[in-house]
Design a protein around this motif. Structure first.
Motif, short mmCIF file in Angstrom:
data_model
loop_
_atom_site.label_atom_id
_atom_site.label_comp_id
_atom_site.label_asym_id
_atom_site.label_seq_id
_atom_site.Cartn_x
_atom_site.Cartn_y
_atom_site.Cartn_z
N ASN A 128 8.67 -12.57 19.70
CA ASN A 128 9.15 -11.21 19.50
C ASN A 128 8.48 -10.59 18.28
OD1 ASN A 128 10.90 -11.34 21.70
ND2 ASN A 128 12.59 -12.13 20.47
N ILE A 129 7.91 -9.40 18.47
CA ILE A 129 7.28 -8.71 17.35
C ILE A 129 8.35 -7.95 16.57
CG2 ILE A 129 5.62 -6.96 16.63
CD1 ILE A 129 4.33 -9.48 17.69
N SER A 130 8.54 -8.37 15.34
CA SER A 130 9.43 -7.66 14.43
C SER A 130 8.53 -6.85 13.49
CB SER A 130 10.32 -8.65 13.68
OG SER A 130 11.14 -7.98 12.74
N SER A 131 8.71 -7.02 12.19
CA SER A 131 7.97 -6.23 11.21
C SER A 131 8.46 -6.68 9.84
CB SER A 131 8.27 -4.74 11.41
OG SER A 131 7.89 -3.97 10.30
N ILE A 132 7.69 -6.34 8.81
CA ILE A 132 8.28 -6.49 7.48
C ILE A 132 9.55 -5.63 7.42
CG2 ILE A 132 6.19 -7.10 6.22
CD1 ILE A 132 5.91 -4.16 5.41
N GLY A 133 9.58 -4.60 8.26
CA GLY A 133 10.74 -3.71 8.34
C GLY A 133 11.94 -4.33 9.02
N GLY A 134 11.84 -5.60 9.42
CA GLY A 134 12.99 -6.32 9.91
C GLY A 134 13.68 -7.12 8.82
N GLN A 135 13.07 -7.11 7.63
CA GLN A 135 13.64 -7.83 6.49
C GLN A 135 13.87 -6.91 5.29
OE1 GLN A 135 14.32 -11.24 6.03
NE2 GLN A 135 13.84 -11.78 8.14
N ILE A 136 13.08 -5.83 5.23
CA ILE A 136 13.20 -4.86 4.14
C ILE A 136 13.20 -3.46 4.75
CG2 ILE A 136 12.07 -6.37 2.48
CD1 ILE A 136 9.53 -4.80 2.83
N THR A 137 13.64 -2.47 3.98
CA THR A 137 13.71 -1.11 4.50
C THR A 137 12.96 -0.12 3.61
OG1 THR A 137 15.76 -0.55 3.35
CG2 THR A 137 15.96 -1.58 5.52
N PHE A 138 12.57 0.99 4.22
CA PHE A 138 11.94 2.09 3.51
C PHE A 138 12.74 3.36 3.77
CE2 PHE A 138 8.11 -0.62 4.56
CZ PHE A 138 8.04 -1.20 3.30
N PRO A 139 12.58 4.38 2.94
CA PRO A 139 13.34 5.61 3.09
C PRO A 139 13.17 6.25 4.45
CG PRO A 139 12.15 5.59 1.00
CD PRO A 139 11.67 4.42 1.78
N ALA A 244 2.45 -8.49 4.12
CA ALA A 244 3.71 -9.04 4.64
C ALA A 244 4.12 -10.26 3.84
CB ALA A 244 3.55 -9.41 6.12
N VAL A 245 3.17 -11.12 3.54
CA VAL A 245 3.47 -12.31 2.74
C VAL A 245 4.00 -11.91 1.37
CG1 VAL A 245 2.48 -14.36 1.63
CG2 VAL A 245 1.78 -13.73 3.96
N ASP A 246 3.31 -10.96 0.73
CA ASP A 246 3.68 -10.54 -0.63
C ASP A 246 5.06 -9.87 -0.65
OD1 ASP A 246 3.20 -9.82 -3.48
OD2 ASP A 246 3.12 -7.78 -2.68
N LEU A 247 5.27 -8.88 0.21
CA LEU A 247 6.53 -8.13 0.18
C LEU A 247 7.73 -9.00 0.58
CD1 LEU A 247 5.42 -4.70 1.66
CD2 LEU A 247 6.49 -5.04 -0.57
N LEU A 248 7.55 -9.84 1.58
CA LEU A 248 8.68 -10.68 2.01
C LEU A 248 8.98 -11.78 1.01
CD1 LEU A 248 7.95 -10.84 5.85
CD2 LEU A 248 9.64 -9.45 4.65
N ASP A 249 7.96 -12.27 0.32
CA ASP A 249 8.22 -13.23 -0.76
C ASP A 249 9.01 -12.56 -1.88
OD1 ASP A 249 7.09 -15.48 0.33
OD2 ASP A 249 5.18 -15.31 -0.73
#
Length: 269
Positions: A128-139, A244-249
């Motif tokens: 399943n394709i999620s996103s960094i947006g499945g762990q963090i949010t933006f405005p 993705a690695v940087d932001l999710l870490d």
């Protein structure tokens, strides 16, 4: 040869993945809402067929066509989706439903259509394709992030549910990718009368400009999908792209207040 069914294969990540798996010798069922516009060349081990994730009849027909052509579906890639951004007040009920119908309900319906086949064979993988947006949010991403958080949760639950049946479930989390997400895959709603949200919309534009300054190629995500589909272990989440690695870490290492403060700082710089 094993076979993969891909939703949203007309462009971007879906198309890159279809080409990658085809190059590896797999049978590929490349599905899209309008196959008439496909530029895939005719190949013996490639089936291009219609599948609209909001149309149950088209889902059933595409799954049946894939099994009929290749004898099995070994991997399902749920890739079709789009991003709705803007103030919640600016979205009609129909546009809200369309976002969830495509990114969540559609994904579930395609998965349900493939599961009896995989369950009978006691074998298969669902990516399943999620996103960094499945762990963090933006405005202004209430709707989009709501769907991707849902994809993360339902995928994790299915991981438990299907593992005893020999079916793997995993999630791929791309960062900023050089695709048409900002074009036909992007639905921005802004009512001119909702002036209170204008500063946030301007700040979001600055933030996205910074985050998207060096996007990864769709091929980067296709490589990660290849890894996820062929991973012999039980890894659940796979990140795609250095951002993705940087932001999710950073999200894992920081509490809510610290991470949100960092996003706000990027919006104002």
């Amino acid at each position: 040869m094993p076979a993969i069914l891909i939703t949203g294969a007309s462009s971007g990540i879906g198309k890159a993945t279809a080409l990658r798996f085809h190059a590896e010798g797999w049978n590929v069922i490349a599905t899209m809402r309008d196959p008439s516009g496909s530029d895939f060349a005719e190949r013996d081990n490639l089936l291009v067929t219609r599948l609209d994730v909001t149309d149950p009849a088209s889902i059933a027909a595409a799954v049946a066509a894939g099994i009929d052509r290749f004898g099995a579906i070994d991997v399902l890639l749920n890739n079709a989706g789009y991003g709705a951004y803007g103030p919640l007040e600016a979205f009609s009920a129909d546009r809200i439903r369309r976002q969830f119908d495509t990114n969540v309900i559609g994904l579930l319906e395609v998965t349900k259509a493939v599961l009896p086949h995989m369950r009978a064979r006691r074998s298969g993988s669902i990516v399943n394709i999620s996103s960094i947006g499945g762990q963090i949010t933006f405005p202004l991403g209430t709707l989009y992030h709501g769907t991707k958080f849902a994809v993360e949760g339902l995928s994790e639950a299915l991981h438990y549910e299907l593992e005893p049946l020999g079916i793997r479930v995993c999630i791929v989390e791309p960062g900023m990718i050089n695709t048409d997400f900002g074009g036909r895959s992007f639905d921005f709603a802004m009512d001119e009368t909702l002036t209170d949200y204008a500063p946030t919309a301007e700040a979001m534009g600055r933030l996205f400009g910074k985050l998207a300054s060096n996007p990864s190629s769709p091929d980067v995500v296709a490589d990660v999908i290849w890894q996820a589909a062929n991973e012999p272990g039980d890894q659940l989440r796979f990140r795609a792209g250095p951002d993705a690695v940087d932001l999710l870490d950073r999200r894992k290492q920081q509490d809510d207040a610290s991470f949100i403060s960092g996003i706000k700082a990027l919006m104002t710089e």
